[in-house]
Design a protein around this motif. Structure first.
Motif, short mmCIF file in Angstrom:
data_model
loop_
_atom_site.label_atom_id
_atom_site.label_comp_id
_atom_site.label_asym_id
_atom_site.label_seq_id
_atom_site.Cartn_x
_atom_site.Cartn_y
_atom_site.Cartn_z
N SER A 33 4.90 -7.05 13.80
CA SER A 33 4.82 -5.74 14.46
C SER A 33 4.33 -4.65 13.52
CB SER A 33 6.19 -5.36 15.03
OG SER A 33 7.17 -5.29 14.00
N GLY A 34 4.51 -4.82 12.21
CA GLY A 34 4.10 -3.77 11.28
C GLY A 34 2.85 -4.07 10.50
N LEU A 35 2.22 -5.20 10.77
CA LEU A 35 1.10 -5.64 9.96
C LEU A 35 -0.05 -4.64 9.95
CD1 LEU A 35 0.33 -8.07 8.21
CD2 LEU A 35 -0.63 -9.15 10.23
N ALA A 36 -0.44 -4.17 11.12
CA ALA A 36 -1.63 -3.32 11.23
C ALA A 36 -1.47 -2.00 10.49
CB ALA A 36 -1.95 -3.05 12.70
N SER A 37 -0.26 -1.53 10.34
CA SER A 37 -0.04 -0.22 9.71
C SER A 37 0.09 -0.32 8.18
CB SER A 37 1.22 0.45 10.27
OG SER A 37 2.36 -0.36 10.04
N GLY A 38 0.11 -1.52 7.65
CA GLY A 38 0.25 -1.71 6.21
C GLY A 38 -1.06 -2.13 5.56
N PRO A 39 -1.05 -2.28 4.24
CA PRO A 39 -2.26 -2.71 3.54
C PRO A 39 -2.60 -4.16 3.84
CG PRO A 39 -0.41 -2.65 2.03
CD PRO A 39 0.07 -2.07 3.33
N GLY A 44 -1.33 -9.86 -7.24
CA GLY A 44 -0.52 -9.54 -8.40
C GLY A 44 -1.07 -10.17 -9.66
N GLY A 45 -0.87 -9.53 -10.80
CA GLY A 45 -1.28 -10.09 -12.07
C GLY A 45 -0.31 -11.17 -12.53
N ARG A 46 -0.80 -12.12 -13.31
CA ARG A 46 0.05 -13.23 -13.75
C ARG A 46 1.23 -12.72 -14.57
NH1 ARG A 46 -0.29 -18.85 -14.82
NH2 ARG A 46 1.85 -19.46 -15.31
N GLU A 69 15.77 -10.60 1.26
CA GLU A 69 15.43 -9.27 0.76
C GLU A 69 14.43 -9.36 -0.40
OE1 GLU A 69 19.01 -7.30 -0.31
OE2 GLU A 69 19.88 -7.40 1.71
N ARG A 70 14.56 -10.40 -1.18
CA ARG A 70 13.70 -10.54 -2.36
C ARG A 70 12.29 -10.99 -1.98
NH1 ARG A 70 14.69 -14.76 -7.38
NH2 ARG A 70 13.08 -13.88 -8.78
N LEU A 71 12.18 -11.87 -1.01
CA LEU A 71 10.87 -12.43 -0.66
C LEU A 71 9.83 -11.37 -0.30
CD1 LEU A 71 11.82 -15.67 1.29
CD2 LEU A 71 10.30 -15.54 -0.70
N PRO A 72 10.11 -10.47 0.67
CA PRO A 72 9.08 -9.47 0.99
C PRO A 72 8.79 -8.51 -0.16
CG PRO A 72 11.12 -9.01 2.17
CD PRO A 72 11.29 -10.35 1.53
N ARG A 73 9.78 -8.29 -1.01
CA ARG A 73 9.60 -7.34 -2.11
C ARG A 73 8.77 -7.95 -3.25
NH1 ARG A 73 14.70 -6.86 -3.60
NH2 ARG A 73 14.48 -8.30 -5.37
N ASP A 74 9.08 -9.20 -3.62
CA ASP A 74 8.49 -9.77 -4.83
C ASP A 74 7.40 -10.81 -4.57
OD1 ASP A 74 10.31 -8.22 -6.17
OD2 ASP A 74 11.69 -9.86 -6.63
N VAL A 75 7.44 -11.47 -3.40
CA VAL A 75 6.51 -12.58 -3.15
C VAL A 75 5.47 -12.20 -2.10
CG1 VAL A 75 6.31 -14.99 -2.44
CG2 VAL A 75 8.30 -14.24 -3.78
N PHE A 76 5.92 -11.88 -0.88
CA PHE A 76 4.98 -11.61 0.19
C PHE A 76 4.19 -10.32 -0.01
CE2 PHE A 76 8.14 -14.11 2.97
CZ PHE A 76 7.56 -15.31 2.58
N SER A 77 4.68 -9.44 -0.88
CA SER A 77 3.92 -8.22 -1.18
C SER A 77 2.78 -8.50 -2.16
CB SER A 77 4.86 -7.17 -1.79
OG SER A 77 5.43 -7.65 -3.01
#
Length: 479
Positions: A33-39, A44-46, A69-77
């Motif tokens: 639902s929020g995909l279109a409004s985001g980048p 990410g750099g190694r 909570e960690r996945l969208p912050r550190d991985v999927f972003s």
């Protein structure tokens, strides 16, 4: 987690399973639902990712809800969202939510589809969906196939089948013909199958980036005269670069006359046959000996969902069936289909479920309209490009692909370099993503517009921003 959490048995209580499951669904709903409004995503750099994610293997239990909570912050972003409505690079993977839920079901039930003995219901679903695809693509009765991981595995399997059917698996002196627009997975597959580089004739595509029939005839005749064995032609049913379709009716007639296997790579393009415009471009698709298509592209499924269709399904058994003693109980009765005997994999997941559930939910007509939408979006992009004299349209919109160059008053080499700099700057901005390719020896920009959730305004604004970026970079280059 609750007190019923039994780590040593690798299980959660029903209550904790529900909490985790609902958390996953909530995360997915927020994504869709929020995909279109985001980048469109970021790379990410190694070093950055090492700092975020490098850690020893955990020895003690943790909280899976904390991981959500960690996945969208550190991985999927730190990834490109290939399902984003403004992801126009490579070939997007638009996906759909039903397909994602089907993936969860297939994984949760841990379905094994290698044998009828272990998965008769799932095998029957795969038979049904393969039949649907056979009908859609126009192959005759008697054709069949199987689901694989994607176009690379489908092409490898098809080439192995061609080697068996035309060469009895003896490769000495055998020649395969492709164009310079053919996907790299074909060259890789031929290498895996033992073909040397000098056994592959890569023909330069014509002005429309199609395989040239006259040159093909000359090459085949020359190889036969030299005592070599022409055995396979690989045609394109929608090239990645430009959406070009090779002359399938002429190729089919020629290959029948010469007893040459005709394989068509329609990994992204073949499903366009559902539309009027696509059917006209893909005339002759049903006349090939084998066909690759990737439902995770223009049939909107999640990765990994590839498919191989074969004109004579019995050849798959001839090429791949091996019955060791530990599988004797799976041989079964006549009519039972063991898909592990139809390809390279014995252990197979239930890939067909995704497309089966999606078609059952939305209906084929919705897919037809979604594909037509992708074709139209490329035309919208072409119209926007034509309105701005800074752009040169290199290849017009075809099967959801258009290619173009930013013109600048500078040396040719500098203008060539500018195309790549536009890609880099656009990715850094994050609004949309395009990629470049090379046509006629010159870099060009490319849009692939197969996401049905892309708006006309998304398309026009992307072209506008690309022009602004190109203008800015050209000024910096000349300043």
């Amino acid at each position: 987690m609750s007190g019923d959490y039994r780590a040593e048995r690798l299980e959660l209580s029903p209550e904790d399973m529900r909490r985790l499951g609902y958390g996953v669904v909530d995360l997915l709903v927020a994504h869709y639902s929020g995909l279109a409004s985001g980048p469109v995503g970021r790379k990410g750099g190694r070093g950055e990712l090492e700092a975020l994610l490098r850690e020893p293997v955990p020895e003690q239990p943790g909280d899976p809800l904390a991981l959500l909570e960690r996945l969208p912050r550190d991985v999927f972003s730190n990834m490109l969202h290939v399902d984003h409505p403004r992801f126009f690079a490579f070939v997007p993977g638009p996906g759909n939510f039903v397909s994602a839920m089907a993936d969860a079901l297939a994984s949760g039930f841990n379905v094994f589809t290698g044998t009828w003995f272990a998965g008769s219901g799932p095998a029957q679903v795969e038979l049904v969906v393969v039949e649907w695809l056979r009908t859609i693509c126009g192959l005759p009765e008697g054709a069949g196939g199987l689901f694989v991981s994607g176009g690379s595995m489908a092409n490898l399997t098809a080439l192995a089948l061609a080697r068996h059917a035309r060469l009895a698996n003896r490769t000495e002196g055998a020649i395969v013909y492709t164009s310079d627009q053919t996907h790299s997975s074909v060259a890789r597959g031929l290498r895996v199958l033992g073909f040397a580089p000098d056994q592959v004739r890569t023909l330069r595509a014509d002005a429309d980036f199609r395989l040239p029939m006259d040159q093909l005839r000359r090459e085949v005749a020359a190889d036969r005269a030299a005592g070599r064995i022409p055995f396979c032609v690989v045609a394109n049913a929608g090239t990645t670069n430009t959406g070009a379709v090779d002359p399938l009716p002429a190729l089919a007639a020629f290959c029948r006359e010469e007893n040459i296997w005709l394989h068509a790579d329609g990994a992204y393009g073949a499903p366009a046959v559902l539309t009027g415009a696509g059917k006209a471009r893909l005339e002759g698709l049903g006349a090939v000996d084998s066909l690759t298509l990737d439902p995770h592209k223009w049939l909107f499924q999640s990765f990994e969902t590839g498919c191989l269709l074969v004109r004579d399904r019995n050849l798959l058994l001839e090429a791949f069936q091996i019955l060791p003693e530990y599988l004797r109980d799976t041989h079964g009765a006549s009519g039972e289909v063991n898909f592990g005997n139809y390809g390279i994999q014995l252990t197979r997941s239930f890939r067909a479920l995704k497309l089966w559930m999606s078609l059952q939910t939305f209906g084929l007509d919705a897919f037809r309209e979604a594909i037509a939408r992708g074709i139209k979006l490329a035309e919208v992009a072409e119209e926007a490009l034509a309105e701005d004299p800074t752009w040169e349209i290199v290849t017009p919109a075809a099967l959801g692909v258009v290619t173009f160059r930013f013109n600048a008053d500078a040396e040719a080499s500098a203008v060539d370099a500018l195309q790549g700099r536009i890609v880099e700057a656009t990715m850094a901005e994050g609004f949309a993503l395009v990629t470049s390719t090379v046509l006629g020896g010159r870099p060009v920009l490319r849009l692939c517009t197969i996401n049905p959730r892309t708006s006309d305004e998304d398309m026009r604004e992307t072209v506008h921003r690309l022009a602004a970026t190109g203008t800015r970079l050209a000024a910096e280059m000349n300043g």
